[in-house]
Design a protein around this motif. Structure first.
Motif, PDB file in Angstrom:
ATOM      1  N   CYS A 250       0.840  -1.199   0.000  1.00 21.33           N
ATOM      2  CA  CYS A 250       0.000   0.000   0.000  1.00 21.33           C
ATOM      3  C   CYS A 250       0.879   1.255   0.000  1.00 21.33           C
ATOM      4  N   GLU A 345      -0.067   0.645   6.554  1.00 21.50           N
ATOM      5  CA  GLU A 345      -0.327   1.628   5.509  1.00 21.50           C
ATOM      6  C   GLU A 345       1.007   2.154   4.966  1.00 21.50           C
ATOM      7  N   GLU A 451      -4.425   6.030   8.072  1.00 21.58           N
ATOM      8  CA  GLU A 451      -3.798   5.794   6.767  1.00 21.58           C
ATOM      9  C   GLU A 451      -2.380   6.384   6.800  1.00 21.58           C
ATOM     10  N   TRP A 452      -2.088   7.380   5.952  1.00 24.04           N
ATOM     11  CA  TRP A 452      -0.708   7.865   5.856  1.00 24.04           C
ATOM     12  C   TRP A 452      -0.354   8.779   7.028  1.00 24.04           C
ATOM     13  N   ASP A 541      -6.470  10.139   2.503  1.00 27.83           N
ATOM     14  CA  ASP A 541      -5.680   8.908   2.601  1.00 27.83           C
ATOM     15  C   ASP A 541      -4.202   9.268   2.452  1.00 27.83           C
ATOM     16  N   GLU A 596      -8.570   6.391  -7.237  1.00 22.40           N
ATOM     17  CA  GLU A 596      -8.152   7.103  -6.044  1.00 22.40           C
ATOM     18  C   GLU A 596      -6.807   7.747  -6.353  1.00 22.40           C
TER      19      GLU A 596
END
Ligand code: FEO
Ligand code: CA
Ligand code: CA
Length: 661
Positions: A250, A345, A451-452, A541, A596
């Motif tokens: 990811c 992530e 997420e990030w 994200d 995305e």
């Protein structure tokens, strides 16, 4: 019993690369990057041993643990006009910017003597796919080789997170067989490509001695405290020290010594446990979401190592951070178990005043945690080899966000209260394999899908994290709201920010605040009402704090969410620039339909922005129906092409200036 694929060479056919010790002198690695943007007075502070701002350095010298308020230490002003929301099947950017498609699924990687062209009818063989860009680009990082004004050259490492098998094969998933299986595995993993810019145009250098594909069957070493553990041993690998493949790659990270980190996220979806029929009893099922018969993919059909009933330890060999050396195409990638096992992530670097490296990491699932890993030793800027196993020794922490705005990093070390054999952790290796269970014992804060993470390059102690959304927050039987996750049915998510004590990323305390609640500020429902100053967004994200002082935000409103009435009018996924000091947000890019936005990195002169368009044409939950995505998007090839392709973009200013300011 277990079938494996013997091919180990397709991705690694170079043998003539110079040894790095001689090469490093020629490189313009992050460490040696000089100022590049007008008025820029700082080196990459996050990558520099001497880059601590004065206040923080003074505090660190004095050994103070004083908590400082969030602060950005570099002024920024956004230098472009924001663009509107959109629904077109194109990439839109502000006036004065231009977009180039650089590297799309199926494009040749550049392996010498093996450069099969992409075939739009999906008839490329699995062997050809192993020499081409994989599917569904995600995190990536640019590593400069040459930065000489008008001419730039470097390596790009790019994740290929997953496949849409409906698009990948002739006939989609119908008549699934070993060749389709191998092609799917070859379309996962990582690309390393060499790219260069001449006369303003970027291109992939083909062939290149650096060109490489790491796939779901590339041999990868297991290293660190869990390597060799009984829970990592299988019939094929009695040592517990070598895995075939990485997948579900990811987001990403990087190290100051110039290696790439690729993070295994939704690995659980590749395993099947037929005998348990969806009701397995093990910790992977209970805590990591390992499913029964309906795993989504059909890898277990043709490769029994993905049947967790037959190979119960195989899932334990996924869910790690993997280090890849883009400069040494023959070097084996390494799964660094010290950084824990969860649905990784990304792993965002900060460098402490001590020279220790810190990596901030989200575990992307509803009610999961935020972690950080602190290396035991400082990195060695004079001897690259000395850093080779730096990531094997250090301390893993998980975050607790207190209601009063303070926070603590809770140590995930064997022997600490709750982390002993009587609680199911025989040793540090088992603790790391069961990281989520260990974090549960410490009372970490359950977040809205971390997420990030992004570190302020001008203050190594300031960190941001996207919490993308959590529709289950506050539902019956689920955790309710808390200070750090303040909205029930959190469809739009938020961005949290913290500053480590003394601005030192190795600190055990921090102060936190919410940087932005996403969603339309005019929404009637308070749970969906944002407080964004500027252009609206939701389901953030990707996140990257650039040296220019801009905090870049990328959205991933998923297929199911984008059809929710609350998202009506929000259009395609997008990318925005935020001013961390004022909170101002401007929309910079709108992607094609069904995509995305993810992956973000810059050229050394910060005049090219690279981003990835992932899965144009979603929804593709109908994996077996190749017509579905094509009915929504045919980006980037257009109607004459037809099959949508994830791709890396190179975005520049028409006037050749620095991006965003
Ligand atoms: Fe692959 Fe959490 O995104
Ligand atoms: Ca993501
Ligand atoms: Ca996401």
């Amino acid at each position: 019993m277990t079938k494996t694929y013997a091919d180990k060479s397709a991705a690694c056919n170079t043998s003539d690369n110079p040894h790095f010790s001689s090469l490093i002198e020629q490189l313009d690695l992050p460490l040696s990057r000089r100022n590049f943007f007008a008025g820029g007075g700082a080196l990459l502070a996050g990558l520099s041993l001497s880059g601590l701002p004065g206040v923080a350095a003074a505090a660190a010298r004095a050994g103070q643990a004083a908590l400082t308020p969030p602060q950005a230490l570099k002024a920024v002003s956004l230098g472009f006009a924001g663009i509107p929301l959109g629904t077109d099947d194109t990439v839109k950017v502000p006036a004065g910017y231009q977009v180039q498609v650089l590297y799309a699924w199926g494009d040749p990687v550049g392996l010498s003597g093996n450069m099969p062209p992409f075939r739009q009818d999906a008839s490329n063989s699995w062997q050809e796919q192993a020499a081409q860009a994989g599917m569904h680009h995600d995190g990536m990082r640019y590593f400069p080789l040459v930065n000489a004004g008008s001419r730039q050259r470097g390596l790009m490492a790019i994740n290929h997170e997953y496949t849409d098998d409906g698009l990948l094969h002739v006939g989609g998933m119908a008549n699934w067989n070993a060749d389709k299986q191998k092609k799917a595995m070859a379309a996962h993993g990582v690309s390393v490509i060499e790219i260069e810019q001449r006369d303003g145009q970027w291109s992939v250098v083909r062939p290149s001695r650096y060109a490489r594909r790491v796939t779901a069957y590339t041999p990868i070493a297991l290293s660190g405290p869990a390597a060799g553990h009984a829970l990592l041993r299988t019939a094929d690998d009695a040592s517990g020290r070598e895995v075939l493949g990485t997948f579900a790659n990811c987001a990403n990270g990087w190290t100051p010594w110039g290696t790439y980190l690729t993070c295994e996220e939704n690995w659980h979806g590749y395993f099947t446990d037929w005998s348990d029929n969806g009701d397995p009893k093990g910790f992977n099922a209970k805590r990591y979401g390992l499913k029964g018969a309906d795993a989504g993919y059909r890898w277990a059909d043709a490769d029994f190592r993905f049947d967790a009933q037959l190979n119960p330890n195989e899932p334990n060999r996924f869910g790690w951070v993997v280090e890849i050396d883009p400069f040494e195409p023959d070097a084996k990638p390494v799964k660094r178990t010290a950084l824990g096992r969860f649905k990784h992530e990304g792993a965002c670097l900060s460098v402490a005043p001590s020279g220790q490296c810190v990596f901030y990491m989200g575990d992307d699932e509803k009610f999961e945690y935020i972690y950080k890993f602190v290396t035991a030793k400082a990195w060695n800027k004079n001897d690259r080899k000395a850093n080779r196993n730096l990531l094997d020794d250090g301390t893993l922490y998980v975050a607790r966000f207190n209601a009063d705005g303070s926070g603590e990093w809770l140590e995930l070390s064997h022997g600490k209260p709750g982390l002993t054999a009587e609680h199911g952790f025989a040793d540090q290796g088992e603790l790391l394999i069961k990281t989520r269970l260990a974090a549960d014992k410490l009372g970490a804060t359950k977040m809205d899908r971390p997420e990030w993470t992004a570190v302020n390059p001008h203050n190594p102690g300031e960190v941001f994290c996207t919490l993308t959304n959590n529709s289950d927050r506050g539902k019956e039987g689920k955790p309710g709201t808390d200070a750090a996750n303040p909205r029930a049915n959190n469809l739009f998510g938020h961005i949290i920010r913290w500053v480590e004590a003394g601005n030192d990323p190795t600190a055990k305390q921090f102060n936190w605040s919410i940087f932005a609640l996403a969603g339309n500020p005019d929404a009637k429902d308070a749970n969906h009402r944002g407080n964004i100053k500027g252009d609206i967004f939701g389901s953030q994200d990707g996140l990257y704090y650039a040296e220019t002082g801009i905090l870049w935000i990328q959205t991933d409103v998923s297929t199911t969410t984008i059809n929710a009435k609350e998202y009506a009018g929000m259009g395609n996924n997008q990318m925005l620039a935020a001013n961390p000091q004022t909170g101002e947000v401007r929309r910079f890019l709108v992607g094609p339909r069904g995509c995305e936005l993810t992956g973000i990195t810059f050229s050394a002169d910060h005049k090219t922005l690279f981003v990835n368009i992932q899965h144009p044409g979603e929804p593709s939950s109908e994996r077996s129906d190749p017509a579905k995505p094509q009915a929504i998007s045919n980006w980037p090839d257009g109607p004459d092409g037809g099959r949508p392709r994830s791709a890396t973009l190179a975005i520049t200013r028409v006037d050749g200036g620095v991006i965003g300011i």
